[in-house]
Design a protein around this motif. Structure first.
Motif, PDB file in Angstrom:
ATOM      1  N   SER A 109      -9.884   1.705  10.661  1.00  5.41           N
ATOM      2  CA  SER A 109      -8.537   1.327  10.270  1.00  5.41           C
ATOM      3  C   SER A 109      -8.488   1.208   8.746  1.00  5.41           C
ATOM      4  CB  SER A 109      -8.151   0.003  10.929  1.00  5.41           C
ATOM      5  OG  SER A 109      -6.816  -0.330  10.640  1.00  5.41           O
ATOM      6  N   LEU A 110      -7.298   1.265   8.149  1.00 11.40           N
ATOM      7  CA  LEU A 110      -7.197   1.336   6.694  1.00 11.40           C
ATOM      8  C   LEU A 110      -7.266  -0.038   6.021  1.00 11.40           C
ATOM      9  CD1 LEU A 110      -6.717   3.010   4.121  1.00 11.40           C
ATOM     10  CD2 LEU A 110      -4.246   2.733   4.502  1.00 11.40           C
ATOM     11  N   ALA A 111      -6.547  -1.019   6.527  1.00  7.30           N
ATOM     12  CA  ALA A 111      -6.478  -2.311   5.847  1.00  7.30           C
ATOM     13  C   ALA A 111      -5.976  -3.383   6.801  1.00  7.30           C
ATOM     14  CB  ALA A 111      -5.566  -2.235   4.624  1.00  7.30           C
ATOM     15  N   THR A 112      -6.283  -4.625   6.464  1.00  8.54           N
ATOM     16  CA  THR A 112      -5.744  -5.759   7.210  1.00  8.54           C
ATOM     17  C   THR A 112      -5.893  -7.016   6.375  1.00  8.54           C
ATOM     18  OG1 THR A 112      -5.737  -6.889   9.361  1.00  8.54           O
ATOM     19  CG2 THR A 112      -7.876  -6.482   8.374  1.00  8.54           C
ATOM     20  N   ILE A 135       0.827  -1.209   0.000  1.00  3.86           N
ATOM     21  CA  ILE A 135       0.000   0.000   0.000  1.00  3.86           C
ATOM     22  C   ILE A 135       0.859   1.256   0.000  1.00  3.86           C
ATOM     23  CG2 ILE A 135      -1.747   1.305   1.290  1.00  3.86           C
ATOM     24  CD1 ILE A 135      -2.778  -1.334   2.380  1.00  3.86           C
ATOM     25  N   PHE A 136       1.963   1.208   0.748  1.00  2.00           N
ATOM     26  CA  PHE A 136       2.860   2.367   0.864  1.00  2.00           C
ATOM     27  C   PHE A 136       4.272   1.969   0.415  1.00  2.00           C
ATOM     28  CE2 PHE A 136      -0.306   2.699   4.291  1.00  2.00           C
ATOM     29  CZ  PHE A 136      -0.874   3.940   4.007  1.00  2.00           C
ATOM     30  N   PRO A 137       4.508   1.848  -0.888  1.00  2.00           N
ATOM     31  CA  PRO A 137       5.808   1.356  -1.363  1.00  2.00           C
ATOM     32  C   PRO A 137       6.984   2.282  -1.048  1.00  2.00           C
ATOM     33  CG  PRO A 137       4.461   2.139  -3.202  1.00  2.00           C
ATOM     34  CD  PRO A 137       3.573   2.125  -2.006  1.00  2.00           C
ATOM     35  N   HIS A 138       6.709   3.546  -0.725  1.00  2.03           N
ATOM     36  CA  HIS A 138       7.805   4.498  -0.543  1.00  2.03           C
ATOM     37  C   HIS A 138       8.040   4.914   0.916  1.00  2.03           C
ATOM     38  CE1 HIS A 138       7.888   4.724  -4.870  1.00  2.03           C
ATOM     39  NE2 HIS A 138       6.630   5.190  -4.904  1.00  2.03           N
ATOM     40  N   HIS A 164      -5.040 -19.874   4.370  1.00  2.00           N
ATOM     41  CA  HIS A 164      -6.094 -19.308   3.523  1.00  2.00           C
ATOM     42  C   HIS A 164      -6.488 -17.957   4.135  1.00  2.00           C
ATOM     43  CE1 HIS A 164      -6.660 -23.136   1.394  1.00  2.00           C
ATOM     44  NE2 HIS A 164      -6.565 -23.714   2.582  1.00  2.00           N
ATOM     45  N   PHE A 165      -6.466 -16.902   3.345  1.00  2.53           N
ATOM     46  CA  PHE A 165      -6.749 -15.568   3.881  1.00  2.53           C
ATOM     47  C   PHE A 165      -7.212 -14.636   2.770  1.00  2.53           C
ATOM     48  CE2 PHE A 165      -2.371 -15.471   2.462  1.00  2.53           C
ATOM     49  CZ  PHE A 165      -2.219 -14.222   1.893  1.00  2.53           C
ATOM     50  N   SER A 166      -7.657 -13.462   3.179  1.00  4.30           N
ATOM     51  CA  SER A 166      -8.053 -12.429   2.235  1.00  4.30           C
ATOM     52  C   SER A 166      -7.603 -11.082   2.782  1.00  4.30           C
ATOM     53  CB  SER A 166      -9.567 -12.445   2.013  1.00  4.30           C
ATOM     54  OG  SER A 166      -9.910 -11.603   0.928  1.00  4.30           O
ATOM     55  N   VAL A 167      -7.992 -10.015   2.096  1.00  4.01           N
ATOM     56  CA  VAL A 167      -7.626  -8.651   2.494  1.00  4.01           C
ATOM     57  C   VAL A 167      -8.890  -7.809   2.563  1.00  4.01           C
ATOM     58  CG1 VAL A 167      -6.381  -6.552   1.832  1.00  4.01           C
ATOM     59  CG2 VAL A 167      -5.313  -8.797   1.499  1.00  4.01           C
ATOM     60  N   MET A 168      -8.982  -6.992   3.598  1.00  2.00           N
ATOM     61  CA  MET A 168     -10.091  -6.047   3.722  1.00  2.00           C
ATOM     62  C   MET A 168      -9.520  -4.636   3.821  1.00  2.00           C
ATOM     63  SD  MET A 168     -13.143  -5.755   6.601  1.00  2.00           S
ATOM     64  CE  MET A 168     -13.996  -7.215   6.023  1.00  2.00           C
ATOM     65  N   THR A 169     -10.144  -3.696   3.130  1.00  2.68           N
ATOM     66  CA  THR A 169      -9.701  -2.306   3.166  1.00  2.68           C
ATOM     67  C   THR A 169     -10.891  -1.394   3.452  1.00  2.68           C
ATOM     68  OG1 THR A 169     -10.035  -2.006   0.772  1.00  2.68           O
ATOM     69  CG2 THR A 169      -7.847  -2.749   1.494  1.00  2.68           C
ATOM     70  N   ASN A 170     -10.588  -0.147   3.763  1.00  4.67           N
ATOM     71  CA  ASN A 170     -11.620   0.858   4.009  1.00  4.67           C
ATOM     72  C   ASN A 170     -11.388   2.024   3.034  1.00  4.67           C
ATOM     73  OD1 ASN A 170     -13.265   2.962   5.041  1.00  4.67           O
ATOM     74  ND2 ASN A 170     -13.205   2.043   7.086  1.00  4.67           N
ATOM     75  N   PRO A 171     -12.022   1.977   1.847  1.00 11.39           N
ATOM     76  CA  PRO A 171     -11.811   3.022   0.832  1.00 11.39           C
ATOM     77  C   PRO A 171     -12.138   4.426   1.323  1.00 11.39           C
ATOM     78  CG  PRO A 171     -12.923   1.121  -0.119  1.00 11.39           C
ATOM     79  CD  PRO A 171     -12.921   0.918   1.372  1.00 11.39           C
ATOM     80  N   PRO A 209      -4.741   0.417  -3.667  1.00  4.38           N
ATOM     81  CA  PRO A 209      -4.926  -0.564  -4.746  1.00  4.38           C
ATOM     82  C   PRO A 209      -6.172  -1.405  -4.495  1.00  4.38           C
ATOM     83  CG  PRO A 209      -2.667  -0.627  -3.882  1.00  4.38           C
ATOM     84  CD  PRO A 209      -3.488   0.194  -2.931  1.00  4.38           C
ATOM     85  N   PRO A 210      -6.735  -2.018  -5.538  1.00  2.97           N
ATOM     86  CA  PRO A 210      -7.896  -2.899  -5.356  1.00  2.97           C
ATOM     87  C   PRO A 210      -7.552  -4.073  -4.437  1.00  2.97           C
ATOM     88  CG  PRO A 210      -7.576  -2.371  -7.682  1.00  2.97           C
ATOM     89  CD  PRO A 210      -6.376  -1.864  -6.963  1.00  2.97           C
ATOM     90  N   VAL A 211      -8.560  -4.546  -3.709  1.00  2.80           N
ATOM     91  CA  VAL A 211      -8.356  -5.663  -2.780  1.00  2.80           C
ATOM     92  C   VAL A 211      -7.808  -6.888  -3.501  1.00  2.80           C
ATOM     93  CG1 VAL A 211      -9.578  -7.343  -1.348  1.00  2.80           C
ATOM     94  CG2 VAL A 211     -10.051  -4.916  -1.072  1.00  2.80           C
ATOM     95  N   GLU A 212      -8.349  -7.180  -4.697  1.00  2.00           N
ATOM     96  CA  GLU A 212      -7.916  -8.352  -5.448  1.00  2.00           C
ATOM     97  C   GLU A 212      -6.433  -8.262  -5.797  1.00  2.00           C
ATOM     98  OE1 GLU A 212     -12.156  -7.602  -5.735  1.00  2.00           O
ATOM     99  OE2 GLU A 212     -10.403  -6.393  -6.303  1.00  2.00           O
ATOM    100  N   GLN A 213      -5.980  -7.074  -6.129  1.00  2.00           N
ATOM    101  CA  GLN A 213      -4.566  -6.881  -6.459  1.00  2.00           C
ATOM    102  C   GLN A 213      -3.681  -7.061  -5.230  1.00  2.00           C
ATOM    103  OE1 GLN A 213      -3.682  -3.214  -8.566  1.00  2.00           O
ATOM    104  NE2 GLN A 213      -1.586  -3.177  -7.760  1.00  2.00           N
ATOM    105  N   LEU A 214      -4.110  -6.507  -4.099  1.00  2.00           N
ATOM    106  CA  LEU A 214      -3.343  -6.652  -2.866  1.00  2.00           C
ATOM    107  C   LEU A 214      -3.248  -8.118  -2.445  1.00  2.00           C
ATOM    108  CD1 LEU A 214      -4.760  -3.659  -0.785  1.00  2.00           C
ATOM    109  CD2 LEU A 214      -2.431  -3.882  -1.662  1.00  2.00           C
ATOM    110  N   LEU A 215      -4.356  -8.844  -2.549  1.00  2.00           N
ATOM    111  CA  LEU A 215      -4.372 -10.257  -2.181  1.00  2.00           C
ATOM    112  C   LEU A 215      -3.427 -11.052  -3.062  1.00  2.00           C
ATOM    113  CD1 LEU A 215      -5.470 -12.639  -0.596  1.00  2.00           C
ATOM    114  CD2 LEU A 215      -7.393 -12.736  -2.176  1.00  2.00           C
TER     115      LEU A 215
END
Length: 317
Positions: free
Chosen positions: A250-253, A153-156, A284-291, A302-308
């Motif tokens: 929170s932003l993501a997990t 999410i924060f590459p820099h 087995h896991f997934s990613v949840m974000t708060n747009p 980034p989209p959840v699917e891309q992050l996963l």
């Protein structure tokens, strides 16, 4: 002509016999081992303090997944009255049943759920409880995976702040080599529920993002609002520790859903308990974000699917 046809017939017959011999040989060497590897327990007993809707759904789903296995539920006090566990594998929920299971003289294979790394320290502060045929399946997301998520999410960014208590201190230690690999600098500050807000204010001065580890002493229903408001006052995102915090701001997990846990249980029930590790995270896991939070913080999420997909490809736990 007859001699030629007879020769062809004998050659074909010999080929058929050879193929049959080869098939029987392969079955002898491969078949039994494959069957053994995929053999599920004859009976599975799920136990918890209460029979909730989630556990009812899990019991039913596991029964459908393993039609040859008898899957049933017993309330904890009913389970503890049993004296025989022949051909039984247990799936327990919570610390009380784990404590009971560790005291058994001849314990059955057991998958222990609803236990976290920091939560376990309340009951076993010095060392991890160990028993043959016991697998602790951690409910909290691995810190390494959360760090990979931050990097995606924060590459820099480089500075990652971590609040921790005595119970979660080892998580910070274990995260250090992963952080170095990802070119992240961890800044830890010890806190408790009463001091968490003050410690967070100090930590925010040296952090680009806050990694919230799974530690109920710091992150709970009593502190969630203050923690989130304090971090947002400094325009700093919070990653983790659970989907509850995502819904609160929170932003993501990363997280494991009910279906992920079902798949994880089926996977481990297929493995001979003699080969179980002491502990493991669900793979087995997934990613949840708060747009909405991302927009308010100006984060290009980034989209959840891309992050996963990126987490899966990174080889993170």
């Amino acid at each position: 002509m007859f001699g030629y046809q007879g020769l062809v017939y004998r050659l074909r017959l010999g080929k058929i016999r050879w193929l049959l011999f080869l098939q029987l040989t392969l079955y002898y060497w491969i078949g039994p081992h494959s069957a053994e590897a995929a053999e599920y327990p004859a009976q599975v007993i799920i136990s918890a303090e209460q029979y909730t809707d989630n556990i009812a759904q899990l019991t039913e789903a596991l029964s459908l997944q393993l039609p040859a296995t008898k899957v049933s539920f017993l309330v904890s006090h009913q389970l503890q009255k049993r004296s025989q566990f022949t051909d039984v594998t247990l799936i327990t929920f919570g610390y009380a049943l784990l404590q009971w299971r560790l005291k058994l003289q001849d314990p059955p294979p057991t998958l222990a759920l609803q236990v976290s790394r920091s939560g376990l320290k309340k009951y076993w502060p010095e060392r991890l409880p160990y028993s043959d045929n016991l697998l602790l399946l951690w409910s909290d997301p691995p810190v390494a995976r959360q760090l990979y998520l931050i990097k995606r999410i924060f590459p820099h960014i480089h500075r990652v702040g971590v609040l921790y208590s005595t119970r979660s201190a080892e998580l910070l230690t274990e995260a250090q080599p992963i952080a170095e690999k990802l070119n992240l600098s961890l800044h830890g500050r010890k806190a408790s529920q009463s001091t968490s807000n003050h410690a967070l204010q100090q930590l925010l001065q040296h952090s680009d993002v806050i990694l919230a580890v799974h530690d109920n002493e710091i992150y709970n229903s009593a502190t969630i609002k203050t923690v989130l408001l304090t971090s947002y006052s400094q325009h700093t995102a919070l990653i983790g520790p659970s989907t509850t915090f995502i819904q609160a701001g929170s932003l993501a997990t990363s997280y494991s859903s009910a279906s992920h846990w079902l798949d994880t249980l089926v996977d481990w029930l297929e493995v001979n308990p003699k080969h179980w590790p002491t502990d493991a995270y669900p793979h087995h896991f997934s990613v949840m974000t708060n747009p909405q939070v991302a927009r308010s913080l100006g984060v290009d999420l980034p989209p959840v699917e891309q992050l996963l997909l990126q987490l899966q490809q990174s080889g993170s736990p």
